[in-house]
Design a protein around this motif. Sequence first.
Motif, PDB file in Angstrom:
ATOM      1  N   VAL A  28       0.842  -1.201   0.000  1.00 25.52           N
ATOM      2  CA  VAL A  28       0.000   0.000   0.000  1.00 25.52           C
ATOM      3  C   VAL A  28       0.875   1.248   0.000  1.00 25.52           C
ATOM      4  CG1 VAL A  28      -1.646   1.340   1.376  1.00 25.52           C
ATOM      5  CG2 VAL A  28      -2.010  -1.094   1.034  1.00 25.52           C
ATOM      6  N   GLY A  29       1.935   1.230   0.784  1.00 22.14           N
ATOM      7  CA  GLY A  29       2.848   2.380   0.812  1.00 22.14           C
ATOM      8  C   GLY A  29       3.517   2.622  -0.530  1.00 22.14           C
ATOM      9  N   LEU A  51      -5.194  10.034   2.065  1.00 28.21           N
ATOM     10  CA  LEU A  51      -6.229   9.643   3.019  1.00 28.21           C
ATOM     11  C   LEU A  51      -6.656   8.188   2.799  1.00 28.21           C
ATOM     12  CD1 LEU A  51      -8.108  10.474   5.317  1.00 28.21           C
ATOM     13  CD2 LEU A  51      -9.744  11.242   3.578  1.00 28.21           C
ATOM     14  N   ALA A  52      -6.803   7.799   1.530  1.00 31.65           N
ATOM     15  CA  ALA A  52      -7.176   6.420   1.216  1.00 31.65           C
ATOM     16  C   ALA A  52      -6.105   5.443   1.708  1.00 31.65           C
ATOM     17  CB  ALA A  52      -7.400   6.252  -0.283  1.00 31.65           C
ATOM     18  N   CYS A  53      -4.842   5.778   1.480  1.00 34.44           N
ATOM     19  CA  CYS A  53      -3.745   4.920   1.965  1.00 34.44           C
ATOM     20  C   CYS A  53      -3.753   4.839   3.483  1.00 34.44           C
ATOM     21  CB  CYS A  53      -2.398   5.436   1.475  1.00 34.44           C
ATOM     22  SG  CYS A  53      -2.099   5.134  -0.266  1.00 34.44           S
ATOM     23  N   LEU A  58      -4.020   1.967   8.538  1.00 35.10           N
ATOM     24  CA  LEU A  58      -4.257   2.012   9.980  1.00 35.10           C
ATOM     25  C   LEU A  58      -4.770   0.687  10.548  1.00 35.10           C
ATOM     26  CD1 LEU A  58      -5.576   5.602  10.730  1.00 35.10           C
ATOM     27  CD2 LEU A  58      -3.411   4.570  11.408  1.00 35.10           C
ATOM     28  N   PRO A  59      -5.795   0.077   9.964  1.00 34.06           N
ATOM     29  CA  PRO A  59      -6.230  -1.223  10.503  1.00 34.06           C
ATOM     30  C   PRO A  59      -5.158  -2.304  10.352  1.00 34.06           C
ATOM     31  CG  PRO A  59      -7.908  -0.326   9.042  1.00 34.06           C
ATOM     32  CD  PRO A  59      -6.719   0.555   8.930  1.00 34.06           C
ATOM     33  N   LEU A  60      -4.430  -2.283   9.252  1.00 33.04           N
ATOM     34  CA  LEU A  60      -3.356  -3.264   9.070  1.00 33.04           C
ATOM     35  C   LEU A  60      -2.265  -3.082  10.121  1.00 33.04           C
ATOM     36  CD1 LEU A  60      -2.874  -3.443   5.209  1.00 33.04           C
ATOM     37  CD2 LEU A  60      -3.504  -5.307   6.713  1.00 33.04           C
ATOM     38  N   VAL A  65       0.473  -4.794  15.149  1.00 33.38           N
ATOM     39  CA  VAL A  65       1.038  -4.473  16.460  1.00 33.38           C
ATOM     40  C   VAL A  65       0.293  -5.196  17.591  1.00 33.38           C
ATOM     41  CG1 VAL A  65       1.448  -2.583  18.088  1.00 33.38           C
ATOM     42  CG2 VAL A  65       1.871  -2.250  15.660  1.00 33.38           C
ATOM     43  N   ARG A  66      -1.000  -5.414  17.434  1.00 30.38           N
ATOM     44  CA  ARG A  66      -1.816  -5.997  18.494  1.00 30.38           C
ATOM     45  C   ARG A  66      -2.498  -7.286  18.055  1.00 30.38           C
ATOM     46  NH1 ARG A  66      -2.633  -3.307  23.211  1.00 30.38           N
ATOM     47  NH2 ARG A  66      -4.641  -4.293  23.240  1.00 30.38           N
TER      48      ARG A  66
END
Length: 169
Positions: A28-29, A51-53, A58-60, A65-66
């Motif tokens: 995505v990046g 914004l779309a990226c 963010l959810p990924l 991380v969690r």
Amino acid sequence: MRNAPSVSYPVGRSFLRALLHGGALAFVGLVGAAWAMLARSDEVGRWGMGLACLLVTLPLAWALVRPERGRLRWDGQEWFWTDDAQTAVEDLPGQVHVRLDWQSGMLLEFTPVSLSLPSPVEGSSAQRPPERSGRTRWLWVERGQAPAYWNALRRAAWAGAGNPTKAPA
């Protein structure tokens, strides 16, 4: 379940899961950066793509991380999930379905269910089927998390109802 041994298995970080999430983040990046460099658009278009990226990453990143941490337990009759973050809460009963199996790891879908309640008809011994309660958890388990219990976990997972294929040899 047919002759599956009872087992308690720790669930935590998974190398394959981290690799897939990290790869998706990198993709995505790269797509966002390539589009920003090659697109002939104004500032609004670039902000929209940014914004779309961000909405995708963010959810990924949060999932990377969690990861789900806890203990998956099979008592010979039912599956239970214990979340490490909620130590005071009792075990959550549910159903487990194998979604991916690559011998040294599995992707399991744990669906919480409420306990069966007696039928509303008095004198009837029939029970209602379990109802779904809570959110579905996708559990990535690997042999390295508890090698001594790995084969028992695989036998118990494949012995479950809802798996259309036979247990692997």
